[in-house]
Design an enzyme around this catalytic site. Structure first.
Site, PDB file in Angstrom:
ATOM      1  N   ALA A 165      -6.505   1.046  -0.469  1.00  0.00           N
ATOM      2  CA  ALA A 165      -5.578   1.513   0.564  1.00  0.00           C
ATOM      3  C   ALA A 165      -4.117   1.120   0.388  1.00  0.00           C
ATOM      4  CB  ALA A 165      -6.073   1.011   1.915  1.00  0.00           C
ATOM      5  N   ALA A 166      -3.855  -0.018  -0.245  1.00  0.00           N
ATOM      6  CA  ALA A 166      -2.474  -0.528  -0.247  1.00  0.00           C
ATOM      7  C   ALA A 166      -1.594   0.269  -1.211  1.00  0.00           C
ATOM      8  CB  ALA A 166      -2.497  -2.004  -0.650  1.00  0.00           C
ATOM      9  N   PRO A 167      -0.328   0.463  -0.886  1.00  0.00           N
ATOM     10  CA  PRO A 167       0.437  -0.130   0.221  1.00  0.00           C
ATOM     11  C   PRO A 167       0.331   0.604   1.556  1.00  0.00           C
ATOM     12  CG  PRO A 167       1.912   1.124  -1.194  1.00  0.00           C
ATOM     13  CD  PRO A 167       0.557   1.193  -1.826  1.00  0.00           C
ATOM     14  N   GLY A 168      -0.428   1.681   1.656  1.00  0.00           N
ATOM     15  CA  GLY A 168      -0.827   2.134   2.979  1.00  0.00           C
ATOM     16  C   GLY A 168      -0.191   3.381   3.564  1.00  0.00           C
ATOM     17  N   ASP A 181      -8.333   6.748  -3.286  1.00  0.00           N
ATOM     18  CA  ASP A 181      -7.094   6.972  -4.042  1.00  0.00           C
ATOM     19  C   ASP A 181      -6.961   5.778  -5.001  1.00  0.00           C
ATOM     20  OD1 ASP A 181      -4.523   8.203  -4.531  1.00  0.00           O
ATOM     21  OD2 ASP A 181      -3.597   6.678  -3.261  1.00  0.00           O
ATOM     22  N   LYS A 185      -0.980   6.430   2.970  1.00  0.00           N
ATOM     23  CA  LYS A 185      -2.040   7.387   3.346  1.00  0.00           C
ATOM     24  C   LYS A 185      -2.833   6.850   4.527  1.00  0.00           C
ATOM     25  CE  LYS A 185      -2.157   9.124  -1.347  1.00  0.00           C
ATOM     26  NZ  LYS A 185      -1.504   7.994  -2.058  1.00  0.00           N
ATOM     27  N   CYS A 190      -2.406   9.857  -8.800  1.00  0.00           N
ATOM     28  CA  CYS A 190      -1.070  10.341  -9.160  1.00  0.00           C
ATOM     29  C   CYS A 190      -0.999  10.388 -10.691  1.00  0.00           C
ATOM     30  CB  CYS A 190       0.042   9.494  -8.556  1.00  0.00           C
ATOM     31  SG  CYS A 190      -0.073   7.760  -8.946  1.00  0.00           S
ATOM     32  N   ASP A 199      -8.587  -3.268  -0.042  1.00  0.00           N
ATOM     33  CA  ASP A 199      -7.813  -3.374  -1.282  1.00  0.00           C
ATOM     34  C   ASP A 199      -8.053  -4.757  -1.872  1.00  0.00           C
ATOM     35  OD1 ASP A 199      -5.320  -1.456  -2.398  1.00  0.00           O
ATOM     36  OD2 ASP A 199      -5.377  -3.485  -3.212  1.00  0.00           O
ATOM     37  N   ASP A 204     -13.153  -6.063  -2.928  1.00  0.00           N
ATOM     38  CA  ASP A 204     -13.431  -5.067  -3.971  1.00  0.00           C
ATOM     39  C   ASP A 204     -14.309  -3.980  -3.335  1.00  0.00           C
ATOM     40  OD1 ASP A 204     -14.468  -3.584  -6.029  1.00  0.00           O
ATOM     41  OD2 ASP A 204     -14.901  -5.304  -7.318  1.00  0.00           O
TER      42      ASP A 204
HETATM   43  C1  LIG Z   1      -3.011   4.129  -6.108  1.00  0.00           C
HETATM   44  S1  LIG Z   1      -3.029   2.672  -5.259  1.00  0.00           S
HETATM   45  C2  LIG Z   1      -3.400   3.175  -3.620  1.00  0.00           C
HETATM   46  C3  LIG Z   1      -2.234   3.745  -2.883  1.00  0.00           C
HETATM   47  C4  LIG Z   1      -2.538   3.946  -1.424  1.00  0.00           C
HETATM   48  N1  LIG Z   1      -3.681   4.818  -1.226  1.00  0.00           N
HETATM   49  C5  LIG Z   1      -1.358   4.522  -0.665  1.00  0.00           C
HETATM   50  O1  LIG Z   1      -1.311   5.699  -0.395  1.00  0.00           O
HETATM   51  O2  LIG Z   1      -0.457   3.749  -0.349  1.00  0.00           O
HETATM   52  C6  LIG Z   1      -4.530   1.969  -5.770  1.00  0.00           C
HETATM   53  C7  LIG Z   1      -4.878   0.685  -5.045  1.00  0.00           C
HETATM   54  O3  LIG Z   1      -6.239   0.362  -5.388  1.00  0.00           O
HETATM   55  C8  LIG Z   1      -6.380  -1.028  -5.369  1.00  0.00           C
HETATM   56  N2  LIG Z   1      -7.647  -1.346  -6.056  1.00  0.00           N
HETATM   57  C9  LIG Z   1      -7.907  -1.370  -7.379  1.00  0.00           C
HETATM   58  N3  LIG Z   1      -9.197  -1.657  -7.603  1.00  0.00           N
HETATM   59  C10 LIG Z   1      -9.777  -1.826  -6.394  1.00  0.00           C
HETATM   60  C11 LIG Z   1     -11.085  -2.137  -5.954  1.00  0.00           C
HETATM   61  N4  LIG Z   1     -12.079  -2.368  -6.830  1.00  0.00           N
HETATM   62  N5  LIG Z   1     -11.328  -2.223  -4.635  1.00  0.00           N
HETATM   63  C12 LIG Z   1     -10.336  -2.013  -3.737  1.00  0.00           C
HETATM   64  N6  LIG Z   1      -9.068  -1.715  -4.099  1.00  0.00           N
HETATM   65  C13 LIG Z   1      -8.792  -1.628  -5.402  1.00  0.00           C
HETATM   66  C14 LIG Z   1      -5.111  -1.508  -6.046  1.00  0.00           C
HETATM   67  O4  LIG Z   1      -4.846  -2.854  -5.712  1.00  0.00           O
HETATM   68  C15 LIG Z   1      -4.075  -0.535  -5.482  1.00  0.00           C
HETATM   69  O5  LIG Z   1      -3.434  -1.102  -4.372  1.00  0.00           O
END
Ligand SMILES: C[S@@+](CC[C@H](N)C(=O)[O-])C[C@H]1O[C@@H](n2cnc3c(N)ncnc32)[C@H](O)[C@@H]1O
Length: 470
Positions: free
Chosen positions: A235-238, A305, A240, A359, A258, A285
Site C-alpha cells: 500500500a505505501a506510500p498510499g 500494486d 491508491k 508502473c 506494506d 509481508d
Molecule cells: C509500487 S509500491 C506501492 C504504491 C502504492 N500502491 C501507492 O499507490 O502509493 C510497492 C510497495 O510494495 C511494498 N512491498 C514489497 N513487497 C511487499 C510484501 N511482500 N508485502 C507487502 N508489501 C510489500 C513496497 O514496500 C512498496 O511500498
C-alpha cells in the site's frame, strides 16, 4: 573507403557541424554516393533507437575498438536495414557475436513503447518530448471537498475552467492557466504539464491529491462500494489507499499492508492529511497474511500494486531508459514476487474482484504475470474494462486485450499496466457475508466526522509506530 566506414565518417562530420549530410556525402571521396547517402539518412533517422539498443546491449563496452558512429551504422544494417552487404565482411563476425542480444533489445524496446513495427518506434522517438507533455493531473479528494468547490477555488485564483474535456486532444492542447475535467475518470482535474501545485493551499490541506491519471485507474476499476472490506496488499506510500477510502466514503474498512516501515510512516501522514478514517495499516509481508483469518471474512476486493521495475515511471524519460532498464535477472526476481503475491491474493476465499497494477512497461511483469495467474486460478477471468481506453494489453494470450496499458504517447500519462480479475462465480458464502453486512450508516455530521477521523488516524499511526519500533 568501405561503405560503412564512409557512412560513419559522414555521421561524425554532421555531429561535429562540419556540414549537412548531403554536403558531406557529395564532398567525400566515396565513389558510389547514392547508397551512401541513403544509408546515412536512414541511420540518422533511427539514431535515438539505435543508441538505446546499443547501450542496452552493452556493445561498445564489449567491443572497445568499435567507434560509436560505426556501431550505429552497423547495427542499423543488421537490425533495420538490408543486412550486411558485400562490404560488411570484415564486421560480420564481430556483430554476429552480439546479434541475439541486439535483436532482443530491439524487441524489448518495442514492447516497452507498446509498438510492433520498427517505423512506429521511430514515430514515438521523433515526437517532441512525450514525457514533458504529460499534463498535471489532480484528484479531488472527496473526503474533504467536492469537485465544484475545488473548481471555484481555482477560478478565484485566476485559472480558467474549460469544462469537461471530450478527448485526449483537449488535454494535449491545454496551456497557461486553463484547466479541465478529465474526459474519462471522475473527479480528476487536468492542468497544463508544467503546473506546479506542490505549495497550493488545497494540496497542503489534503483537499487535492497530485496523482497521475494512470495511477487513479486501480481504485476506480476496483470500485468497492461504501461499506466494503478491502485489502490494499502493497500500500505505501498510499495514494491508491486514499483513493479507495474516498470511494468507500470512509465507510467499511481498508486493510493496508506494506513491508517498509519508513514508507508506512509517511503513508500515515498522507492518510491523516487526506481525512482517511477507515484504514488499518500494518507493517507486514502480504505473503504471510492468512487468507482464512476471520478478520478478512468480509474482504471481497483486493488491490495489488506490488513492487516493480518502475520502467514506466515519468521520472525516467524515454530517452534515458537505456541506462535504467532492468536486467533479465531483476525482472525474473520481480515477476516471481508479483506472481506469488497475485496468486496469494486470489486465494482469499470471499474475493470477488482484484486489480493488479504496476508502473512497469515490461511484459514479464505484466501480461506474463496475469497469464500465469489465470492459468493457475481458473475460477477467475479478466473483466473487460474501459472499452474506450486506447492502449490495451499486448496480445500475448487470448483475452489480454482486457488489460490496460498506459504511456505518455498513447494516454498522456506515466507508463502503467492494469488488469482487473473477477471471480467467474461468486461463492455462496461470499453472498452470505454480503447479506450479513450491516446497513450502511448515513454520513455523519461534519463536526462529528472530523473528530472520528482524527481519532482513527491516530490509531492507524499508532499501529505503524508500534510495528516500526520492532
Ligand atoms: C509500487 S509500491 C506501492 C504504491 C502504492 N500502491 C501507492 O499507490 O502509493 C510497492 C510497495 O510494495 C511494498 N512491498 C514489497 N513487497 C511487499 C510484501 N511482500 N508485502 C507487502 N508489501 C510489500 C513496497 O514496500 C512498496 O511500498
Amino acid at each position: 573507403m568501405a561503405l560503412y566506414a564512409a557512412a560513419a565518417a559522414v555521421l561524425a562530420g554532421v555531429e561535429n557541424r562540419q556540414g549537412s549530410i548531403k554536403a558531406l556525402v557529395y564532398g567525400s571521396s566515396f565513389q558510389n554516393v547514392k547508397p551512401l547517402y541513403a544509408l546515412v539518412c536512414e541511420t540518422q533517422r533511427y539514431a535515438a533507437v539505435l543508441d538505446a539498443v546499443i547501450a542496452r546491449a552493452g556493445l561498445l563496452r564489449a567491443e572497445k575498438k568499435l567507434r560509436p558512429h560505426l556501431a550505429r551504422v552497423l547495427v542499423y544494417e543488421l537490425l533495420l536495414g538490408k543486412g550486411f552487404r558485400g562490404a560488411g565482411g570484415r564486421w560480420k563476425p564481430l556483430l554476429s557475436r552480439h546479434q541475439a542480444r541486439l535483436k532482443a533489445e530491439l524487441a524489448r524496446l518495442k514492447v516497452r513503447q507498446g509498438v510492433s513495427r520498427n517505423e512506429d518506434l521511430l514515430e514515438v522517438g521523433s515526437r517532441p518530448g512525450p514525457v514533458s507533455q504529460v499534463p498535471r493531473f489532480v484528484r479531488v479528494n472527496t473526503l474533504k471537498t467536492c469537485c465544484g468547490d475545488a473548481i471555484d477555488y481555482f477560478k478565484r485564483q485566476g485559472f480558467s475552467y474549460q469544462g469537461q474535456a471530450s478527448s485526449l486532444e483537449d488535454l494535449r492542447a491545454l496551456k497557461g492557466k486553463h484547466f479541465l475535467l478529465d474526459p474519462l475518470l471522475p473527479e480528476l482535474l487536468v492542468f497544463p504539464a508544467q503546473t506546479d501545485l506542490h505549495e497550493h493551499p488545497l494540496y497542503l490541506a489534503g483537499h487535492l491529491i497530485l496523482q497521475d491519471k494512470a495511477s487513479c485507474l486501480p481504485a476506480t476499476l476496483l470500485a468497492p462500494p461504501p461499506g466494503s472490506h478491502v485489502i490494499d496488499a502493497c500500500a505505501a506510500p498510499g495514494n491508491k489507499t486514499s483513493h479507495l477510502a474516498a470511494l468507500l466514503k470512509n465507510q467499511g474498512k481498508i486493510f493496508a499492508f506494506d513491508l517498509d516501515a519508513k514508507r508506512l510512516a509517511s503513508m500515515a501522514t498522507l492518510l491523516a492529511r487526506a481525512g482517511v478514517s477507515c484504514c488499518e495499516l500494518a507493517e507486514i509481508d502480504f505473503l504471510t497474511v492468512s487468507p482464512t483469518d476471520q478478520r478478512y471474512d468480509r474482504v471481497q476486493y483486493i488491490l495489488l500494486d506490488p513492487s516493480c521495475s518502475g520502467s514506466g515511471m515519468l521520472s525516467r524519460p524515454l530517452e534515458e531508459q537505456g541506462s535504467g532498464t532492468p536486467s533479465q535477472e531483476r525482472l525474473r526476481a520481480l515477476a516471481g514476487f508479483q506472481q506469488r503475491a497475485l496468486c496469494h491474493a486470489l486465494s482469499f476465499p470471499f474475493l470477488r474482484r482484484l486489480v493488479y497494477s504496476t508502473c512497469s512497461l515490461c511484459q514479464e511483469e505484466n501480461e506474463d504475470v496475469v497469464r500465469d495467474a489465470l492459468q493457475q486460478n481458473p475460477g477467475f477471468r479478466l473483466a473487460p474494462v474501459l472499452p474506450s481506453w486506447p492502449h490495451r494489453g499486448l496480445s500475448t494470450f487470448p483475452g489480454a486485450e482486457h488489460c490496460l496499458r498506459a504511456s505518455p504517447e498513447t494516454t498522456l500519462t506515466g507508463g502503467f499496466f492494469v488488469a482487473v480479475f473477477e471471480r467467474a462465480e461468486v461463492p455462496s458464502s461470499a453472498s452470505q457475508a454480503e447479506a450479513l453486512a450491516p446497513e450502511l450508516a448515513p454520513g455523519p455530521a461534519p463536526k462529528r466526522k472530523r473528530r472520528r477521523q482524527k481519532a482513527t488516524v491516530q490509531a492507524a499511526g499508532a499501529v505503524v509506530e508500534a510495528t516500526c519500533g520492532k
